[in-house]
Scaffold this motif. Structure first.
Motif, PDB file in Angstrom:
ATOM      1  N   GLY A   1       0.794  -1.220   0.000  1.00  0.00           N
ATOM      2  CA  GLY A   1       0.000   0.000   0.000  1.00  0.00           C
ATOM      3  C   GLY A   1       0.826   1.269   0.000  1.00  0.00           C
ATOM      4  O   GLY A   1       0.544   2.218  -0.750  1.00  0.00           O
ATOM      5  N   ASN A   2       1.861   1.308   0.817  1.00  0.00           N
ATOM      6  CA  ASN A   2       2.685   2.512   0.950  1.00  0.00           C
ATOM      7  C   ASN A   2       3.944   2.483   0.099  1.00  0.00           C
ATOM      8  O   ASN A   2       4.727   3.423   0.117  1.00  0.00           O
ATOM      9  N   SER A   3       4.162   1.395  -0.648  1.00  0.00           N
ATOM     10  CA  SER A   3       5.336   1.247  -1.517  1.00  0.00           C
ATOM     11  C   SER A   3       6.640   1.491  -0.754  1.00  0.00           C
ATOM     12  O   SER A   3       7.514   2.233  -1.184  1.00  0.00           O
ATOM     13  N   ARG A   4       6.742   0.830   0.382  1.00  0.00           N
ATOM     14  CA  ARG A   4       7.982   0.892   1.178  1.00  0.00           C
ATOM     15  C   ARG A   4       8.362  -0.544   1.532  1.00  0.00           C
ATOM     16  O   ARG A   4       8.283  -0.968   2.681  1.00  0.00           O
ATOM     17  N   ALA A   5       8.782  -1.255   0.504  1.00  0.00           N
ATOM     18  CA  ALA A   5       9.038  -2.688   0.643  1.00  0.00           C
ATOM     19  C   ALA A   5      10.135  -2.984   1.655  1.00  0.00           C
ATOM     20  O   ALA A   5      10.045  -3.951   2.413  1.00  0.00           O
ATOM     21  N   GLY A   6      11.189  -2.175   1.664  1.00  0.00           N
ATOM     22  CA  GLY A   6      12.295  -2.409   2.595  1.00  0.00           C
ATOM     23  C   GLY A   6      11.832  -2.349   4.035  1.00  0.00           C
ATOM     24  O   GLY A   6      12.157  -3.224   4.858  1.00  0.00           O
ATOM     25  N   LEU A   7      11.027  -1.328   4.355  1.00  0.00           N
ATOM     26  CA  LEU A   7      10.534  -1.174   5.722  1.00  0.00           C
ATOM     27  C   LEU A   7       9.543  -2.289   6.066  1.00  0.00           C
ATOM     28  O   LEU A   7       9.564  -2.834   7.174  1.00  0.00           O
ATOM     29  N   GLY A   8       8.687  -2.627   5.113  1.00  0.00           N
ATOM     30  CA  GLY A   8       7.724  -3.687   5.362  1.00  0.00           C
ATOM     31  C   GLY A   8       8.384  -5.038   5.574  1.00  0.00           C
ATOM     32  O   GLY A   8       7.983  -5.799   6.460  1.00  0.00           O
ATOM     33  N   GLN A   9       9.411  -5.330   4.786  1.00  0.00           N
ATOM     34  CA  GLN A   9      10.122  -6.596   4.951  1.00  0.00           C
ATOM     35  C   GLN A   9      10.857  -6.651   6.282  1.00  0.00           C
ATOM     36  O   GLN A   9      10.944  -7.704   6.913  1.00  0.00           O
ATOM     37  N   ALA A  10      11.364  -5.514   6.745  1.00  0.00           N
ATOM     38  CA  ALA A  10      12.000  -5.479   8.065  1.00  0.00           C
ATOM     39  C   ALA A  10      10.983  -5.816   9.152  1.00  0.00           C
ATOM     40  O   ALA A  10      11.285  -6.544  10.108  1.00  0.00           O
ATOM     41  N   GLY A  11       9.754  -5.302   9.007  1.00  0.00           N
ATOM     42  CA  GLY A  11       8.699  -5.639   9.955  1.00  0.00           C
ATOM     43  C   GLY A  11       8.369  -7.120   9.929  1.00  0.00           C
ATOM     44  O   GLY A  11       8.123  -7.731  10.971  1.00  0.00           O
ATOM     45  N   ALA A  12       8.367  -7.715   8.731  1.00  0.00           N
ATOM     46  CA  ALA A  12       8.097  -9.146   8.615  1.00  0.00           C
ATOM     47  C   ALA A  12       9.187  -9.974   9.284  1.00  0.00           C
ATOM     48  O   ALA A  12       8.902 -10.983   9.941  1.00  0.00           O
ATOM     49  N   ILE A  13      10.441  -9.540   9.136  1.00  0.00           N
ATOM     50  CA  ILE A  13      11.551 -10.257   9.770  1.00  0.00           C
ATOM     51  C   ILE A  13      11.441 -10.176  11.290  1.00  0.00           C
ATOM     52  O   ILE A  13      11.630 -11.172  12.005  1.00  0.00           O
ATOM     53  N   ILE A  14      11.108  -8.998  11.804  1.00  0.00           N
ATOM     54  CA  ILE A  14      10.958  -8.828  13.257  1.00  0.00           C
ATOM     55  C   ILE A  14       9.837  -9.731  13.775  1.00  0.00           C
ATOM     56  O   ILE A  14       9.989 -10.405  14.801  1.00  0.00           O
ATOM     57  N   LEU A  15       8.713  -9.747  13.069  1.00  0.00           N
ATOM     58  CA  LEU A  15       7.583 -10.588  13.488  1.00  0.00           C
ATOM     59  C   LEU A  15       7.970 -12.057  13.480  1.00  0.00           C
ATOM     60  O   LEU A  15       7.623 -12.806  14.403  1.00  0.00           O
ATOM     61  N   THR A  16       8.708 -12.482  12.465  1.00  0.00           N
ATOM     62  CA  THR A  16       9.137 -13.880  12.380  1.00  0.00           C
ATOM     63  C   THR A  16      10.062 -14.245  13.533  1.00  0.00           C
ATOM     64  O   THR A  16       9.932 -15.321  14.135  1.00  0.00           O
ATOM     65  N   LEU A  17      10.995 -13.350  13.847  1.00  0.00           N
ATOM     66  CA  LEU A  17      11.919 -13.611  14.960  1.00  0.00           C
ATOM     67  C   LEU A  17      11.174 -13.716  16.282  1.00  0.00           C
ATOM     68  O   LEU A  17      11.464 -14.601  17.100  1.00  0.00           O
ATOM     69  N   VAL A  18      10.215 -12.817  16.497  1.00  0.00           N
ATOM     70  CA  VAL A  18       9.421 -12.861  17.726  1.00  0.00           C
ATOM     71  C   VAL A  18       8.640 -14.169  17.802  1.00  0.00           C
ATOM     72  O   VAL A  18       8.592 -14.815  18.855  1.00  0.00           O
ATOM     73  N   LEU A  19       8.060 -14.580  16.676  1.00  0.00           N
ATOM     74  CA  LEU A  19       7.286 -15.819  16.642  1.00  0.00           C
ATOM     75  C   LEU A  19       8.170 -17.023  16.972  1.00  0.00           C
ATOM     76  O   LEU A  19       7.790 -17.876  17.782  1.00  0.00           O
ATOM     77  N   VAL A  20       9.354 -17.082  16.372  1.00  0.00           N
ATOM     78  CA  VAL A  20      10.252 -18.213  16.602  1.00  0.00           C
ATOM     79  C   VAL A  20      10.722 -18.246  18.051  1.00  0.00           C
ATOM     80  O   VAL A  20      10.717 -19.307  18.702  1.00  0.00           O
ATOM     81  N   VAL A  21      11.104 -17.088  18.591  1.00  0.00           N
ATOM     82  CA  VAL A  21      11.616 -17.031  19.961  1.00  0.00           C
ATOM     83  C   VAL A  21      10.525 -17.412  20.956  1.00  0.00           C
ATOM     84  O   VAL A  21      10.735 -18.241  21.856  1.00  0.00           O
ATOM     85  N   LEU A  22       9.337 -16.809  20.815  1.00  0.00           N
ATOM     86  CA  LEU A  22       8.251 -17.102  21.749  1.00  0.00           C
ATOM     87  C   LEU A  22       7.811 -18.565  21.655  1.00  0.00           C
ATOM     88  O   LEU A  22       7.541 -19.202  22.679  1.00  0.00           O
ATOM     89  N   SER A  23       7.732 -19.091  20.446  1.00  0.00           N
ATOM     90  CA  SER A  23       7.336 -20.495  20.279  1.00  0.00           C
ATOM     91  C   SER A  23       8.333 -21.425  20.952  1.00  0.00           C
ATOM     92  O   SER A  23       7.943 -22.390  21.623  1.00  0.00           O
ATOM     93  N   ASN A  24       9.620 -21.124  20.791  1.00  0.00           N
ATOM     94  CA  ASN A  24      10.648 -21.963  21.426  1.00  0.00           C
ATOM     95  C   ASN A  24      10.589 -21.868  22.944  1.00  0.00           C
ATOM     96  O   ASN A  24      10.749 -22.877  23.649  1.00  0.00           O
ATOM     97  N   ILE A  25      10.359 -20.658  23.459  1.00  0.00           N
ATOM     98  CA  ILE A  25      10.278 -20.474  24.911  1.00  0.00           C
ATOM     99  C   ILE A  25       9.081 -21.251  25.476  1.00  0.00           C
ATOM    100  O   ILE A  25       9.202 -21.987  26.464  1.00  0.00           O
ATOM    101  N   VAL A  26       7.908 -21.073  24.852  1.00  0.00           N
ATOM    102  CA  VAL A  26       6.700 -21.754  25.323  1.00  0.00           C
ATOM    103  C   VAL A  26       6.863 -23.267  25.239  1.00  0.00           C
ATOM    104  O   VAL A  26       6.526 -24.000  26.183  1.00  0.00           O
ATOM    105  N   THR A  27       7.397 -23.747  24.120  1.00  0.00           N
ATOM    106  CA  THR A  27       7.584 -25.184  23.948  1.00  0.00           C
ATOM    107  C   THR A  27       8.561 -25.739  24.972  1.00  0.00           C
ATOM    108  O   THR A  27       8.331 -26.805  25.560  1.00  0.00           O
ATOM    109  N   THR A  28       9.657 -25.020  25.215  1.00  0.00           N
ATOM    110  CA  THR A  28      10.660 -25.476  26.184  1.00  0.00           C
ATOM    111  C   THR A  28      10.079 -25.551  27.590  1.00  0.00           C
ATOM    112  O   THR A  28      10.280 -26.542  28.303  1.00  0.00           O
TER     113      THR A  28
END
Length: 297
Positions: A261-288
């Motif tokens: 929508g805003n044509s800021r792919a670099g910023l949007g992809q950075a947000g996607a990477i942050i969300l993925t990292l949070v998901l992986v970390v939280l999932s590992n913590i909860v599972t452990t």
């Protein structure tokens, strides 16, 4: 030593041939699904990582500059990104609690096999087969045209302070049947002798649930909590259906809007990477944490 090494090598080859013979078919069956997953998810994700370090306006833009961690710093300081992340966390917490508590409660009521219980299980599982968009559309109608005339309360999807709870209720309604089936499978695997011994000792339902049922279904809790956690953090469809509602915007919607929508792919992809990292970390913590509980049991 040469003879020993030769024996070890021969044994290793035999084990490899045995593994291929026994599991080769399973691997071949998995290859189409893995290829599709790699093409749709894995490869695009890997390709998006370099984009997050640039100022690209569009995904396929030919001109761009390397900006390093600037996009990540901007996002972490952005109040809009922080708000969307808090909305995501709020939704996920309510979603996890509701889907698991109701799923377990339903499982406890109908875990025994009978014709009636089988029919009820099917009916309760059916919402899981409904698409996320369709579920949101149906519940928008229920909120406005059914519940509002009956109770006089306005639709929560139109109130900023209640929209997260309204969306979570839709997600819980759709997915509690899935959690219920996993809990039913866990309950049916508990030996009946445990309950018979507890009743001989004079235990009531609460004592049985706390001392036998709950410890024995921890693996099911681990599976359900981890799954619902990942679904909640990736929430997009529910939020996207509530248009022009900032209080309902999740991180996934934020990423979508910035990329397309805003044509800021670099910023949007950075947000996607942050969300993925949070998901992986939280999932590992909860599972452990939950797996440790399994070991203790």
């Amino acid at each position: 030593m040469t003879a020993i090494n030769s024996i070890r090598l021969d044994r290793k080859r035999k084990l490899t041939r045995y593994a291929i013979r026994e599991h080769g078919g399973n691997i071949l069956f998995m290859l189409p699904a893995f290829a599709l997953f790699a093409f749709v998810v894995l490869v695009p994700f890997i390709q998006s990582i370099p984009v997050s370090f640039t100022d690209k306006k569009a995904i396929f833009a030919k001109s761009w500059n390397f900006v390093g961690l600037e996009n990540y710093i901007k996002l972490l300081k952005s109040s809009s990104f922080q708000d969307s992340f808090l909305h995501t966390v709020h939704f996920t917490v309510v979603y996890i609690l509701g889907a698991n508590v109701l799923g377990l409660a339903l499982a406890l009521m109908i875990w025994k096999s009978s014709r009636f219980n089988n029919v009820i299980r099917t009916l309760l599982f059916m919402p899981f087969t409904v698409s996320l968009v369709a579920a949101t559309k149906v519940w928008s109608y229920v909120y406005t045209d059914v519940l509002m005339p009956l109770t006089g309360m306005p639709s929560p999807l139109g109130i900023s302070s209640q929209v997260i709870y309204g969306l979570a209720a839709i997600a819980i309604w759709r997915d509690m049947g899935y959690c219920m089936l996993i809990y039913i499978a866990a309950l049916q695997s508990i030996p009946g002798e445990y309950y018979e011994a507890a009743r001989v000792e004079g235990a009531n339902f609460w004592h049985e649930f706390r001392s036998i049922t709950l410890p024995m279904i921890v693996p099911a809790i681990t599976a359900n909590v981890t799954l619902v956690l990942s679904w909640g953090l990736r929430c997009f469809d529910y939020s996207q259906m509530v248009l022009n509602m900032k209080a309902a915007k999740t991180t996934a919607v934020f990423v979508y809007e910035y990329i397309f929508g805003n044509s800021r792919a670099g910023l949007g992809q950075a947000g996607a990477i942050i969300l993925t990292l949070v998901l992986v970390v939280l999932s590992n913590i909860v599972t452990t944490v939950l797996r440790k509980r399994e070991v203790e049991v």
